[in-house]
Design a protein around this motif. Structure first.
Motif, PDB file in Angstrom:
ATOM      1  N   ARG A 187       0.825  -1.216   0.000  1.00  0.00           N
ATOM      2  CA  ARG A 187       0.000   0.000   0.000  1.00  0.00           C
ATOM      3  C   ARG A 187       0.858   1.264   0.000  1.00  0.00           C
ATOM      4  N   ALA A 188       1.898   1.310   0.815  1.00  0.00           N
ATOM      5  CA  ALA A 188       2.772   2.490   0.827  1.00  0.00           C
ATOM      6  C   ALA A 188       3.436   2.667  -0.539  1.00  0.00           C
ATOM      7  N   SER A 189       3.841   1.573  -1.139  1.00  0.00           N
ATOM      8  CA  SER A 189       4.494   1.635  -2.450  1.00  0.00           C
ATOM      9  C   SER A 189       3.537   2.138  -3.524  1.00  0.00           C
ATOM     10  N   LEU A 215      -7.046  -5.795  -4.426  1.00  0.00           N
ATOM     11  CA  LEU A 215      -7.883  -4.796  -3.758  1.00  0.00           C
ATOM     12  C   LEU A 215      -7.138  -3.969  -2.710  1.00  0.00           C
ATOM     13  N   THR A 216      -5.857  -4.182  -2.563  1.00  0.00           N
ATOM     14  CA  THR A 216      -5.101  -3.425  -1.564  1.00  0.00           C
ATOM     15  C   THR A 216      -5.200  -1.922  -1.793  1.00  0.00           C
ATOM     16  N   ALA A 217      -5.164  -1.490  -3.030  1.00  0.00           N
ATOM     17  CA  ALA A 217      -5.242  -0.056  -3.332  1.00  0.00           C
ATOM     18  C   ALA A 217      -6.592   0.539  -2.929  1.00  0.00           C
ATOM     19  N   THR A 218      -7.608  -0.317  -2.862  1.00  0.00           N
ATOM     20  CA  THR A 218      -8.961   0.157  -2.520  1.00  0.00           C
ATOM     21  C   THR A 218      -9.488  -0.579  -1.295  1.00  0.00           C
ATOM     22  N   VAL A 229     -12.449  -7.901   2.027  1.00  0.00           N
ATOM     23  CA  VAL A 229     -11.539  -9.039   2.137  1.00  0.00           C
ATOM     24  C   VAL A 229     -10.416  -8.858   3.160  1.00  0.00           C
ATOM     25  N   PHE A 230     -10.456  -7.771   3.925  1.00  0.00           N
ATOM     26  CA  PHE A 230      -9.410  -7.516   4.909  1.00  0.00           C
ATOM     27  C   PHE A 230      -9.982  -7.563   6.319  1.00  0.00           C
ATOM     28  N   THR A 231      -9.227  -8.139   7.247  1.00  0.00           N
ATOM     29  CA  THR A 231      -9.670  -8.198   8.633  1.00  0.00           C
ATOM     30  C   THR A 231      -9.633  -6.802   9.254  1.00  0.00           C
ATOM     31  N   THR A 273      -0.645   2.747   7.819  1.00  0.00           N
ATOM     32  CA  THR A 273       0.327   2.876   6.731  1.00  0.00           C
ATOM     33  C   THR A 273       0.041   4.109   5.888  1.00  0.00           C
ATOM     34  N   GLU A 274      -1.211   4.287   5.508  1.00  0.00           N
ATOM     35  CA  GLU A 274      -1.556   5.441   4.681  1.00  0.00           C
ATOM     36  C   GLU A 274      -1.259   6.755   5.395  1.00  0.00           C
TER      37      GLU A 274
END
Length: 166
Positions: free
Chosen positions: A43-45, A73-76, A82-84, A94-95
């Motif tokens: 996500r940071a990348s 879907l990490t970017a969104t 799908v994420f805990t 992180t963001e």
């Protein structure tokens, strides 16, 4: 555009990358799930526009068995199911830790509270280090014009083997 410099080809750069790799290896000793750390790095990348690091962390996640839907879907992540809750807290952290210039406070109290809910002090230390390390790596790769696409799984670990550090 060609890379500006191969850090491995310089005496100082090679030492720098190996020591940087040692810090990365230390992260694997954390009790934070490996997938969470990799998702944070991805996500940071993405935020920093680091093609090399997006390529690396995407491939490492896939090689570790992470389902494509989670990687994609990490970017969104905020618009995904799908994420805990713990992963969402880590991604928010992180963001906010990556976009320091966008908010004078850095990490918000709300996000800090979410992180505290899901992680202990040692794990939070690892989250802080992960955000700091990936942002440093992103900056080095972007400054040097390291492009994505050619990374092979495990290559960075092999190149930065702590046993080989001087």
């Amino acid at each position: 555009m060609e890379p500006r410099l191969d850090l491995f080809a310089t005496e100082f750069g090679a030492k720098l990358v190996k020591r940087f790799g040692n810090l990365g290896a230390l992260m694997s000793q954390s009790t934070v799930p490996h997938a969470t750390l990799e998702l944070m790095s991805l996500r940071a990348s993405q935020i920093n526009g680091c093609g090399f690091c997006v390529d690396m962390h995407t491939k490492e996640l896939v090689a570790a068995g992470e389902p494509a839907v989670r990687v994609n879907l990490t970017a969104t992540w905020r618009e995904s199911t799908v994420f805990t809750e713990a992963e969402q807290a880590a991604l928010a952290f992180t963001e906010e830790g990556t976009r320091l210039a966008d908010a004078y406070q850095g990490v918000s109290d709300d996000t800090w509270a979410l992180v505290r809910k899901h992680f202990d002090d040692d794990q939070i230390a690892a989250l802080v280090a992960e955000v700091a390390l990936i942002n440093a790596a992103n900056r080095m790769a972007v400054i040097l014009h390291q492009k994505g696409g050619s990374y092979e799984v495990g290559a960075l670990a092999a190149a930065t083997d702590p046993a080989a550090a001087n």
